[in-house]
Each structure stands twice: as structure tokens, then as C-alpha cells.
Design a protein around this motif. Structure first.
Motif, PDB file in Angstrom:
ATOM      1  N   SER A  50       0.796  -1.223   0.000  1.00  9.72           N
ATOM      2  CA  SER A  50       0.000   0.000   0.000  1.00  9.72           C
ATOM      3  C   SER A  50       0.829   1.273   0.000  1.00  9.72           C
ATOM      4  CB  SER A  50      -0.929   0.009   1.210  1.00  9.72           C
ATOM      5  OG  SER A  50      -1.773   1.143   1.183  1.00  9.72           O
ATOM      6  N   GLY A  88      -0.667   3.587   1.486  1.00  7.59           N
ATOM      7  CA  GLY A  88      -1.196   4.098   2.743  1.00  7.59           C
ATOM      8  C   GLY A  88      -2.673   3.859   2.972  1.00  7.59           C
ATOM      9  N   PHE A 117       6.229   1.243  -4.123  1.00  8.92           N
ATOM     10  CA  PHE A 117       4.974   0.489  -4.035  1.00  8.92           C
ATOM     11  C   PHE A 117       4.997  -0.757  -4.918  1.00  8.92           C
ATOM     12  CE2 PHE A 117       0.966  -0.617  -6.068  1.00  8.92           C
ATOM     13  CZ  PHE A 117       0.188  -0.945  -4.974  1.00  8.92           C
ATOM     14  N   PRO A 120      -8.349  10.313 -10.247  1.00  7.61           N
ATOM     15  CA  PRO A 120      -6.897  10.116 -10.163  1.00  7.61           C
ATOM     16  C   PRO A 120      -6.578   8.655 -10.462  1.00  7.61           C
ATOM     17  CG  PRO A 120      -7.842  10.513  -7.966  1.00  7.61           C
ATOM     18  CD  PRO A 120      -8.977  10.397  -8.921  1.00  7.61           C
ATOM     19  N   ALA A 171      -4.585   1.912 -10.748  1.00  3.65           N
ATOM     20  CA  ALA A 171      -5.605   1.844 -11.806  1.00  3.65           C
ATOM     21  C   ALA A 171      -6.777   0.909 -11.499  1.00  3.65           C
ATOM     22  CB  ALA A 171      -4.984   1.492 -13.164  1.00  3.65           C
ATOM     23  N   GLY A 172      -6.914   0.503 -10.241  1.00  7.03           N
ATOM     24  CA  GLY A 172      -8.054  -0.318  -9.852  1.00  7.03           C
ATOM     25  C   GLY A 172      -9.363   0.468  -9.858  1.00  7.03           C
ATOM     26  N   ILE A 190      -0.508   8.024  -5.114  1.00  9.93           N
ATOM     27  CA  ILE A 190      -0.469   7.571  -6.517  1.00  9.93           C
ATOM     28  C   ILE A 190       0.971   7.540  -7.051  1.00  9.93           C
ATOM     29  CG2 ILE A 190      -2.852   8.134  -7.107  1.00  9.93           C
ATOM     30  CD1 ILE A 190      -1.853  10.773  -8.342  1.00  9.93           C
ATOM     31  N   ILE A 205       3.190   5.430  -8.173  1.00 10.24           N
ATOM     32  CA  ILE A 205       3.197   4.051  -8.648  1.00 10.24           C
ATOM     33  C   ILE A 205       3.717   4.023 -10.085  1.00 10.24           C
ATOM     34  CG2 ILE A 205       1.681   2.103  -9.274  1.00 10.24           C
ATOM     35  CD1 ILE A 205      -0.095   2.930  -6.877  1.00 10.24           C
ATOM     36  N   ALA A 246      -3.355  13.454  -3.625  1.00  6.66           N
ATOM     37  CA  ALA A 246      -3.638  12.557  -4.762  1.00  6.66           C
ATOM     38  C   ALA A 246      -5.054  12.757  -5.275  1.00  6.66           C
ATOM     39  CB  ALA A 246      -3.436  11.100  -4.352  1.00  6.66           C
ATOM     40  N   SER A 247      -5.980  13.012  -4.368  1.00  2.19           N
ATOM     41  CA  SER A 247      -7.383  13.188  -4.749  1.00  2.19           C
ATOM     42  C   SER A 247      -7.566  14.399  -5.652  1.00  2.19           C
ATOM     43  CB  SER A 247      -8.247  13.380  -3.504  1.00  2.19           C
ATOM     44  OG  SER A 247      -8.074  12.311  -2.612  1.00  2.19           O
ATOM     45  N   THR A 281     -10.736  11.125  -3.764  1.00  2.00           N
ATOM     46  CA  THR A 281     -10.617   9.768  -3.265  1.00  2.00           C
ATOM     47  C   THR A 281     -10.318   9.626  -1.773  1.00  2.00           C
ATOM     48  OG1 THR A 281      -8.387   9.997  -4.145  1.00  2.00           O
ATOM     49  CG2 THR A 281      -9.935   8.689  -5.449  1.00  2.00           C
TER      50      THR A 281
HETATM   51  N1  F0G Z   1      -6.368   8.362  -4.535  1.00  2.00           N
HETATM   52  C1  F0G Z   1      -5.986   7.879  -3.344  1.00  2.00           C
HETATM   53  C2  F0G Z   1      -6.220   8.733  -2.138  1.00  2.00           C
HETATM   54  C3  F0G Z   1      -5.394   6.596  -3.252  1.00  2.00           C
HETATM   55  O1  F0G Z   1      -5.027   6.144  -2.066  1.00  2.00           O
HETATM   56  C4  F0G Z   1      -5.185   5.853  -4.420  1.00  2.00           C
HETATM   57  C5  F0G Z   1      -4.554   4.541  -4.370  1.00  2.00           C
HETATM   58  C6  F0G Z   1      -5.614   6.408  -5.637  1.00  2.00           C
HETATM   59  C7  F0G Z   1      -6.198   7.655  -5.646  1.00  2.00           C
HETATM   60  C8  F0G Z   1      -5.459   5.702  -6.924  1.00  2.00           C
HETATM   61  O2  F0G Z   1      -6.370   4.644  -7.043  1.00  2.00           O
HETATM   62  O3  F0G Z   1      -4.730   2.828  -7.341  1.00  2.00           O
HETATM   63  O4  F0G Z   1      -7.141   2.490  -7.829  1.00  2.00           O
HETATM   64  O5  F0G Z   1      -5.745   3.914  -9.315  1.00  2.00           O
HETATM   65  N2  F0G Z   1      -4.007   4.059  -3.327  1.00  2.00           N
HETATM   66  C9  F0G Z   1      -3.492   2.698  -3.198  1.00  2.00           C
HETATM   67  C10 F0G Z   1      -3.130   2.399  -1.752  1.00  2.00           C
HETATM   68  C11 F0G Z   1      -2.445   2.360  -4.171  1.00  2.00           C
HETATM   69  O6  F0G Z   1      -2.253   1.570  -1.490  1.00  2.00           O
HETATM   70  O7  F0G Z   1      -3.756   2.967  -0.861  1.00  2.00           O
HETATM   71  P1  F0G Z   1      -5.975   3.385  -7.945  1.00  2.00           P
END
Ligand code: F0G
Length: 351
Positions: free
Chosen positions: A84, A86, A134, A185, A189-190, A241, A243, A289-290, A317
Motif C-alpha cells: 500500500s 497508505g 509500491f 486520479p 488503476a483499480g 499515486i 506508482i 492525490a485526490s 478519493t
Molecule cells: N487516490 C488515493 C487517495 C489513493 O489512495 C489511491 C490509491 C488512488 C487515488 C489511486 O487509485 O490505485 O485504484 O488507481 N491508493 C493505493 C493504496 C495504491 O495503497 O492505498 P488506484
């Protein structure tokens, strides 16, 4: 009186559960869809924010985690593991508590926000900081779940996607149809994969009349899908993000192509500008990230890619409290005053 029951109960007939499935829930989902006044003015569109920071552990991950932990419980797992940046770890740790399971967490050393680390710790997860990024953590988590008695709850587990698709259902249920554009975001990419699945299902069953174009945004320093190649050493202030080799890369491309959308990048500066706009002008505090979704929408609007009059949903997010350093950094330090109304009034500009 009735409260929202969590996504499994609310959307039971659309999820892979049976009557005997032991549902593990914190009543996730049912999050606010907030009209965004300033973004609507700027784009000439009707813009809404899907505020996923309102979930029990403060991010959209709870939608997938209620499904993943529920199914792990059903299959008799005693322990779960995730890699993760986080939020997944915070969510896995909380749901594992509800299920009475051990939760193991692999995070990139020094690269997760303090609030998220605090969540995993206080929920009693076993945390390893991995000397890598990650992508290295995910490789390690897959290896451990293949070879030891521990269930993987990352979004490579397809039931995670099933849970997360319910956010698209909620939006259509609220708006009466799908939006014209959905902005997200993109990290592993899930989530873009999950929303697209949700929108497709509702359209196939005639609950939505159309499907949205899917717009995804990566951070410039971590934009493998945009560049078309793995990023070996991803960087961005939006650690969620950060990654370089997304697990659902192919599904994200499918969502983009099938919907007639696109995946682009935004710089850290653009992310922080959107982060501050959301907080200062929309009243919505999200983690950096959001803000990539909103930064992307503003970038697209400046490029003339946003025709007025459309309905647009941006998913934000995660909750801003997870990573408050960016809220405090660069802001003026509050002044200290004595217990004196005249002085306070003067300093507040009231007198
Ligand atoms: N926004 C936030 C706040 C996230 O924690 C993540 C992903 C994303 C966007 C992107 O979403 O990976 O589905 O494209 N967080 C993951 C984690 C990788 O480990 O918490 P995604």
C-alpha cells in the motif's frame, strides 16, 4: 430509523455474495455527491464531487475492502496482506479488526503519509516498511500470498473491484443517469477499472441511459500509462499515486478506449493548486492525490477539451486529514493574542 447499511447490503444483488456470506462492514459508501460551485463556473458545466474521504477510514478503499475481507472471512482466512501507499493498508487494518483477522501491511519506506501510518498502527496491523517503492511492495505481497497462508487484499483481487464499482451505482442513483464525463486520479488503476465496470453494468441493465467518458489523471513523475512505459523510480508529492507499474494498467486502457476518454498527467504544482482551490473555494479538504482529478479537469478546460453544459463528476478519493502537512506548509502561522477582545478584534480585522 434507518441508516445506510454499507455497500454489500445496499447493492447485494449486484455483488458476489450469498445469503450465508458473513458480511464484514463499517457501513462504507453512501458518500456525499457535492455540487462544486467554483468548478462549475470555471468550466460552464455542472460539476459534482464524489467525496470518498467521507468513508469510515477516510478513503474509497473501504468499498473494496468490505468485499475483500468479507470474502476472505467466508473462505476461512486467518490473515490478510496488502501492499500500500497508505490508504489500502489503513482500510485493510480496520476491516481485519472487524473480522478478527491478522493484517500484514507492506509500505514503501518513508513514502506514506503520517495519518495513514497512524491508522494501520492503531488498528494493530503488522507493518513492514520495505526498502523499495509500491511496485516492489506489491511484488512481495503477491509472493507471500502465493507461498504462505495469507490472503491478498490488493485490487488485483477481483472482489475489490466489485466493491469499488458501487460508487458508480451511487452516482447514477443520485443523478438519475450517468454523468457525461467521470474524472479520477489514477495510481494502481483499480478504481478507474471499477467505476467503468459499474457504469457498464447499470447501462446494460437500462438503469443508466448512457455511459460517461472516463478521464484519468496520473502525477507527472509517476505517469507510466501516459508515457506507455514502466516508471522505474516514480516520484510525486501525491504519495498515494506514486506508482510506476500499475497492476490494472490494461483495464485502465480499456476503460479509456471503450468510453472514448483519455488518460493524461498533471504536475505536482497543478495538483497542489487544485488541492488549495478545493479547500479554500469549495470547502472540501482532500489529500493531494485526490486533487489530481480536479487538476486534470482544470487542465482539460484550459486546453478547450471541456464543452460547456455537460454533467461532470470528479471523484476525490481520500480525506485531507490523512496528509495535513500540505495544508500547513506555506500557510502563515496564526498570531498569538492575549485574552483581550479589543486586541483579538483588531487582529481579526473586525475593528
Ligand atoms: N487516490 C488515493 C487517495 C489513493 O489512495 C489511491 C490509491 C488512488 C487515488 C489511486 O487509485 O490505485 O485504484 O488507481 N491508493 C493505493 C493504496 C495504491 O495503497 O492505498 P488506484
Amino acid at each position: 430509523t434507518h441508516q445506510w447499511r454499507g455497500i454489500i447490503e445496499e447493492y447485494r444483488d449486484r455483488l458476489p455474495v450469498s445469503d450465508s456470506t458473513p458480511v464484514v462492514t463499517l457501513r462504507e459508501g453512501g458518500t456525499p455527491l457535492v455540487p462544486a460551485q467554483v468548478l462549475s463556473e470555471r468550466t460552464g458545466c455542472e460539476v459534482h464531487l464524489k467525496v470518498e474521504g467521507a468513508n469510515p477510514t477516510g478513503s474509497f478503499k473501504d468499498r473494496g475492502m468490505t468485499m475483500a475481507i468479507t470474502r476472505a472471512k467466508e473462505e476461512g482466512a486467518k490473515a490478510v496482506i496488502c501492499a500500500s501507499t497508505g490508504n489500502t493498508s489503513a482500510s485493510a487494518a480496520a476491516y481485519a479488526v472487524r473480522a478478527g483477522m491478522v493484517c500484514a501491511v507492506l509500505v514503501p519506506q518513508g513514502k506514506i503519509a503520517l495519518g495513514k501510518m497512524g491508522q494501520a498502527l492503531v488498528h494493530g496491523a503488522k507493518i513492514l516498511q520495505v526498502d523499495g517503492n509500491f511496485d516492489d511492495c506489491l511484488t512481495l505481497a503477491r509472493n507471500l500470498s502465493d507461498n504462505y497462508p495469507v490472503a491478498l487484499v490488493n485490487s488485483v483481487n477481483p472482489v475489490r473491484i466489485e466493491g469499488q464499482k458501487t460508487a458508480a451505482f451511487e452516482i447514477v442513483d443520485m443523478l438519475g443517469d450517468a454523468p457525461d464525463i467521470h474524472v479520477l486520479p489514477v495510481g494502481n488503476a483499480g478504481n478507474i477499472t471499477a467505476y467503468w465496470k459499474g457504469y457498464q453494468e447499470y447501462a446494460a441493465d437500462g438503469i443508466a441511459r448512457h455511459k460517461p467518458r472516463m478521464w484519468g489523471f496520473q502525477a507527472s513523475g509517476s505517469a507510466p500509462i501516459v508515457r506507455g512505459e514502466v516508471v522505474k523510480d516514480p516520484s510525486t508529492i501525491a504519495t498515494a499515486i506514486r506508482i510506476g507499474n500499475p497492476a490494472s494498467w490494461k483495464f485502465a486502457l480499456a476503460a479509456k478506449d471503450e468510453s472514448g476518454g483519455f488518460i493524461d498527467e498533471v504536475t505536482d504544482r497543478e495538483i497542489l493548486r487544485a488541492y488549495r482551490l478545493l479547500a479554500a473555494q469549495e470547502g472540501v479538504f482532500v489529500e493531494p492525490a485526490s486533487a489530481a482529478s480536479v487538476a486534470g479537469l482544470l487542465k482539460a478546460a484550459e486546453q478547450g477539451k471541456v464543452d460547456p453544459g455537460q454533467t461532470i463528476v470528479c471523484t476525490v478519493t481520500g480525506n485531507g486529514l490523512k496528509d495535513p502537512d500540505w495544508a500547513v506548509a506555506g500557510a502563515p502561522q496564526p498570531v498569538t493574542v492575549p485574552v483581550d477582545a479589543a486586541t483579538a478584534a483588531e487582529r481579526l480585522g473586525l475593528a
